[in-house]
Design a protein around this motif. Structure first.
Motif, PDB file in Angstrom:
ATOM      1  N   GLY A  82      22.774  37.371  67.935  1.00 59.94           N
ATOM      2  CA  GLY A  82      21.403  37.281  68.320  1.00 59.94           C
ATOM      3  C   GLY A  82      21.063  37.833  69.938  1.00 59.94           C
ATOM      4  O   GLY A  82      20.328  38.539  70.170  1.00 59.94           O
ATOM      5  N   MET A 120      22.241  41.557  70.433  1.00 59.40           N
ATOM      6  CA  MET A 120      21.641  42.415  69.802  1.00 59.40           C
ATOM      7  C   MET A 120      19.987  42.334  70.246  1.00 59.40           C
ATOM      8  O   MET A 120      19.464  43.185  70.614  1.00 59.40           O
ATOM      9  CB  MET A 120      21.556  42.327  68.169  1.00 59.40           C
ATOM     10  N   GLY A 121      19.537  41.139  70.041  1.00 54.87           N
ATOM     11  CA  GLY A 121      18.234  40.776  70.634  1.00 54.87           C
ATOM     12  C   GLY A 121      17.648  41.122  72.244  1.00 54.87           C
ATOM     13  O   GLY A 121      16.948  41.705  72.335  1.00 54.87           O
ATOM     14  N   PHE A 153      20.103  44.259  73.353  1.00 55.62           N
ATOM     15  CA  PHE A 153      20.007  45.577  73.357  1.00 55.62           C
ATOM     16  C   PHE A 153      18.339  45.854  72.925  1.00 55.62           C
ATOM     17  O   PHE A 153      17.848  46.677  73.710  1.00 55.62           O
ATOM     18  CB  PHE A 153      20.470  46.078  71.575  1.00 55.62           C
ATOM     19  N   VAL A 154      17.821  45.284  71.971  1.00 55.29           N
ATOM     20  CA  VAL A 154      16.368  45.455  71.846  1.00 55.29           C
ATOM     21  C   VAL A 154      15.629  45.365  73.081  1.00 55.29           C
ATOM     22  O   VAL A 154      14.667  46.008  73.306  1.00 55.29           O
ATOM     23  CB  VAL A 154      15.830  44.758  70.558  1.00 55.29           C
ATOM     24  N   HIS A 193       7.424  38.313  61.283  1.00 57.00           N
ATOM     25  CA  HIS A 193       8.849  37.483  61.480  1.00 57.00           C
ATOM     26  C   HIS A 193       8.040  36.045  62.172  1.00 57.00           C
ATOM     27  O   HIS A 193       8.830  34.864  61.882  1.00 57.00           O
ATOM     28  CB  HIS A 193       9.867  38.374  62.119  1.00 57.00           C
ATOM     29  N   PHE A 203      14.435  36.500  70.034  1.00 58.36           N
ATOM     30  CA  PHE A 203      15.594  37.646  69.939  1.00 58.36           C
ATOM     31  C   PHE A 203      15.493  38.161  68.461  1.00 58.36           C
ATOM     32  O   PHE A 203      15.406  39.255  68.494  1.00 58.36           O
ATOM     33  CB  PHE A 203      16.969  36.894  70.209  1.00 58.36           C
ATOM     34  N   TRP A 204      15.482  37.102  67.431  1.00 58.22           N
ATOM     35  CA  TRP A 204      15.495  38.007  66.272  1.00 58.22           C
ATOM     36  C   TRP A 204      14.081  38.339  65.836  1.00 58.22           C
ATOM     37  O   TRP A 204      14.132  39.537  65.194  1.00 58.22           O
ATOM     38  CB  TRP A 204      15.595  36.715  65.196  1.00 58.22           C
ATOM     39  N   ALA A 259      12.333  40.264  67.887  1.00 56.93           N
ATOM     40  CA  ALA A 259      12.649  41.539  68.351  1.00 56.93           C
ATOM     41  C   ALA A 259      13.424  42.328  67.585  1.00 56.93           C
ATOM     42  O   ALA A 259      13.479  43.631  67.263  1.00 56.93           O
ATOM     43  CB  ALA A 259      13.413  41.909  69.819  1.00 56.93           C
ATOM     44  N   ILE A 260      14.600  41.909  67.129  1.00 51.78           N
ATOM     45  CA  ILE A 260      15.759  42.669  65.999  1.00 51.78           C
ATOM     46  C   ILE A 260      14.965  43.235  65.056  1.00 51.78           C
ATOM     47  O   ILE A 260      15.064  44.242  64.611  1.00 51.78           O
ATOM     48  CB  ILE A 260      16.691  41.888  65.683  1.00 51.78           C
ATOM     49  N   TRP A 313      12.409  45.996  65.851  1.00 50.63           N
ATOM     50  CA  TRP A 313      13.081  47.257  66.118  1.00 50.63           C
ATOM     51  C   TRP A 313      13.775  47.932  64.973  1.00 50.63           C
ATOM     52  O   TRP A 313      13.527  49.230  64.722  1.00 50.63           O
ATOM     53  CB  TRP A 313      14.371  46.975  67.370  1.00 50.63           C
ATOM     54  N   THR A 314      14.353  47.021  64.224  1.00 53.98           N
ATOM     55  CA  THR A 314      14.807  47.815  62.915  1.00 53.98           C
ATOM     56  C   THR A 314      13.864  48.289  62.033  1.00 53.98           C
ATOM     57  O   THR A 314      13.951  49.398  61.462  1.00 53.98           O
ATOM     58  CB  THR A 314      15.680  46.556  62.157  1.00 53.98           C
TER      59      THR A 314
END
Lengths: 616, 67
Positions: free
Chosen positions: A257, A260-261, A264-265, A509, A544-545, A547-548, A551-552
């Motif tokens: 998390g 990636m969160g 990355f994002v 989410h 964080f999640w 955002a993930i 983005w996805t």
């Protein structure tokens, strides 16, 4: 007892600083002849200045105060916001994205979206960005005025008005150049004002045996804190070692998390698309200067954890000093300082009891006072700095609020004038008219910010909700830009659908999940009616999640809709906007090898990796 | 732009340096209890002065070069 009041010498420093800030505005006034001068500094600023302004615009209040607070709350793990959540994205935007931003001659980030996609994508981005900047600037002002009231007993309305007038004055006269020059001044002030704090704090807490010895001393003390909180030793002083499960660390996040969160994002979404920082690079005097702007900025960014996180960690374990801690309450609000500290030298959060007396807020489970982490860094200043240096430290603190405000205001007046006013309200006017509009929107933007600041005093939760909504809008943005720059088939309809659905996905989410111990629906679960699909260990993990997911969703939907719709831009339209259609400048011939963007980026990357390993 | 930023930076920190060193020389040593007994005003003031001289020298060099 010794009161926290500023001596004459402290006021002299503050006044000298204010005079210089205003003087820069006056000195630059005569150079503001066209709208390009006002909004883009005539694209004439050398790289070292845009680079330091790039980092300083981001070095707002939430950085100095917030990262200090996180340092106390989470320890050196906070450095992920730098070494993972900033540097890679800053290198990426400099090396790979700046050629399109600067090369396309777009005057703003939303304008790039119009050139690359279409009008509606630009409109969506421009409007949400404009609203966000005025509110952020209002939040900065509010936080500054609140803090000055608490620390020094200054009148709230006075601080608010003074900060608004100063920022208005220098931007009104000197436009973006004025903001950029002052940001560089503020950068040096913040570094030189906070550095002695780190020296004194480390020496005090860690002992006199050099830097390494001091770090070991600090580690020992922080291990004791970790033990009382139920974490294993080293949780506060290792950045990666306690990330295999969310339960292992106070942040409540696991490595996936986080990487990636945050890494990355969120990080790429901010550093690569936020006009607040990109505008500084766009003002550079050449393509290579624009590319080097974020790379130069990455060098101080990489070292900032020592300056902003470390004071928070030290505040957690420093020993209260009887004559310093019990500062006489200069105002009713300063009771936080008359109560015993909750942790180290960090004062407790304060509430009113039934009789109207101020008492410390107690944790419902442990019955211990809850620390007010946001006061960790300000308390450090009061704790270690004698009058004289205290003036410098507090001036640096105020400078950090003002650089954040000014950054938002200059980004706002540009997006408003170019992307909203010129595009939808009054196209085809003279350049002089837009220059006038730039000044008018500076006044209006600051006026709205002041309104937002007062609004925040009345409805604190509403500001939280607004920040949340901005988060939803921002989360998917990087997918839109990445596809736009590196996939020529991406279409305007695809981008717009992707952005919209990404924003909705973020909201959903957030609505269906909650962080542990959420007290209000603003924290999540507003769609779940008491049955959330997932409970995160912390708000940060949930962020964080969110955002993930955003983005996805944006990434997949942009591709899907693009494949189903026609590309209405020709290859000629897209030249200079998309990677495969743009001639590549591999090297800047006139630069020495060590000043080449790629060399610079590699050096910074190697140093960042080394820092991560050092504090693993 | 036509204003060398190193000039105001150097000037401002020069003034700060003078204020801090001057105050450090005359101030009551008791106020340095909080800074671990170190006269930080004097010490840090000197560092600010050095920084100021460096900035002003850079600005001076750039000006001479352009002439």
């Amino acid at each position: 007892m010794e009161a926290v009041h500023l001596g004459g010498v402290d006021y002299v420093i503050l006044i000298v600083y204010t005079l210089f800030v205003l003087g820069i505005g006056v000195a630059l006034k005569r150079f503001m002849k066209t709208s390009t001068d006002f909004f883009l500094s005539g694209r004439s600023i050398p790289a070292w200045i845009t680079g330091l302004a790039f980092i300083s615009a981001n070095l707002g209040a939430q950085e100095v105060i917030g990262m200090g607070a996180s340092g106390a709350k989470y320890g050196i793990m906070t450095s992920h916001f730098y070494w993972l959540g900033a540097i890679p994205a800053m290198l990426f935007v400099g090396l790979f994205m700046m050629p399109f931003y600067y090369g396309s001659r777009a005057r703003s980030v939303p304008e790039y979206l119009k050139l690359r996609y279409d009008e509606k994508t630009r409109g969506f981005n421009a409007v949400s960005f404009a609203v966000m900047t005025v509110f952020s600037s209002g939040v900065s002002m509010y936080a500054l005025a609140k803090l000055m009231e608490l620390l020094l007993g200054w009148n709230f309305h006075f601080s608010l008005a003074a900060s608004a007038v100063i920022v208005l004055f220098y931007i009104f006269l000197g436009g973006l150049t004025s903001a950029i020059y002052n940001e560089v001044l503020q950068f040096f002030l913040i570094v030189l004002g906070f550095l002695p704090l780190v020296f004194l704090g480390l020496k005090d807490v860690g002992g006199p045996n050099g830097l390494l010895g001091a770090w070991q001393g600090l580690t020992t003390k922080l291990n004791a804190v970790a033990a009382t909180e139920g974490f294993s030793p080293g949780t506060w002083t290792n950045s990666w070692s306690h990330l295999s499960q969310a339960a292992d660390n106070p942040m409540g996040v696991e490595w996936f998390g986080l990487v990636m969160g945050l890494g990355f994002v969120l990080s790429f979404g901010y550093w690569c698309t936020d006009f607040l920082v990109i505008q500084r690079a766009m003002a550079a005097d050449s393509m290579s200067a624009a590319r080097r702007t974020p790379l130069i900025a990455a060098v101080p960014k990489m070292l900032f954890p020592a300056l902003v996180i470390l004071p928070g960690m030290i505040a957690l374990v420093a020993a209260p000093h009887p004559t310093v801690q019990r500062a006489a309450a200069t105002s009713e609000k300063a009771t936080a300082f008359t109560l015993p500290p909750a942790r180290g030298i960090i004062p407790p959060k304060v509430e009113k009891d039934a009789q109207g007396n101020a008492v410390a807020v107690l944790d419902p489970k442990t019955k211990q006072p809850v620390p007010d982490y946001d006061l960790a860094t300000p308390m450090m200043l009061l704790h270690y700095f004698p009058t004289g240096l205290l003036g410098l430290g507090l001036t640096a603190l105020m400078a950090s609020f003002m650089s954040g405000m000014a950054g938002n205001v200059t980004a706002f007046n540009t997006v408003w004038t170019y992307d909203i006013y010129q595009s939808y309200i009054a196209p085809n006017k003279s350049d002089n008219h837009y220059l006038w509009m730039g000044r008018a929107s500076t006044v209006a933007g600051i006026a709205v910010s002041v309104g937002a600041a007062y609004f925040a005093t009345q409805f604190n939760n509403i500001m939280d909700v607004l920040q949340l909504v901005f988060g939803f809008v921002n989360a998917p943005l990087f997918a839109t830009f990445m596809l736009g720059m590196f996939w020529r088939r991406a279409t305007g309809h695809g981008a717009f659908c992707g952005l919209l659905s990404g924003t909705v996905a973020a909201a959903m989410h957030h609505g269906w999940t909650v962080p542990a111990g959420a007290a209000s629906l603003a924290k999540g679960g507003w769609l779940a009616f008491g049955h959330p699909l997932h409970v995160y260990r912390s708000e940060m993990a949930q962020n964080f999640w969110t955002a993930i997911f955003a983005w996805t969703t944006c990434f997949l939907l942009t591709i899907l809709v693009s494949l189903c719709t026609r590309q209405n831009k020709t290859d000629d339209d897209l030249r200079g906007l998309v990677y495969s259609l743009t001639p590549h400048v591999a090297k800047d011939e006139h630069l020495a090898w060590y000043a080449q963007p790629a060399t610079l980026a590699l050096l910074v990357l190697a140093a960042t990796v080394a820092l991560n390993i050092l504090f693993w | 732009m036509h204003l060398d930023l190193r000039l105001p930076i150097g000037l401002m920190f020069g003034i700060f340096g003078l204020i801090l060193t001057g105050f450090g020389l005359v101030s009551d040593p008791k106020i340095y209890q909080r800074s671990l007994g170190i006269n930080v005003n004097l010490g840090w003031g000197c560092i600010l002065l050095a920084f100021s001289v460096f900035m002003l020298a850079m600005a001076y060099r750039a000006k001479r070069k352009s002439h």
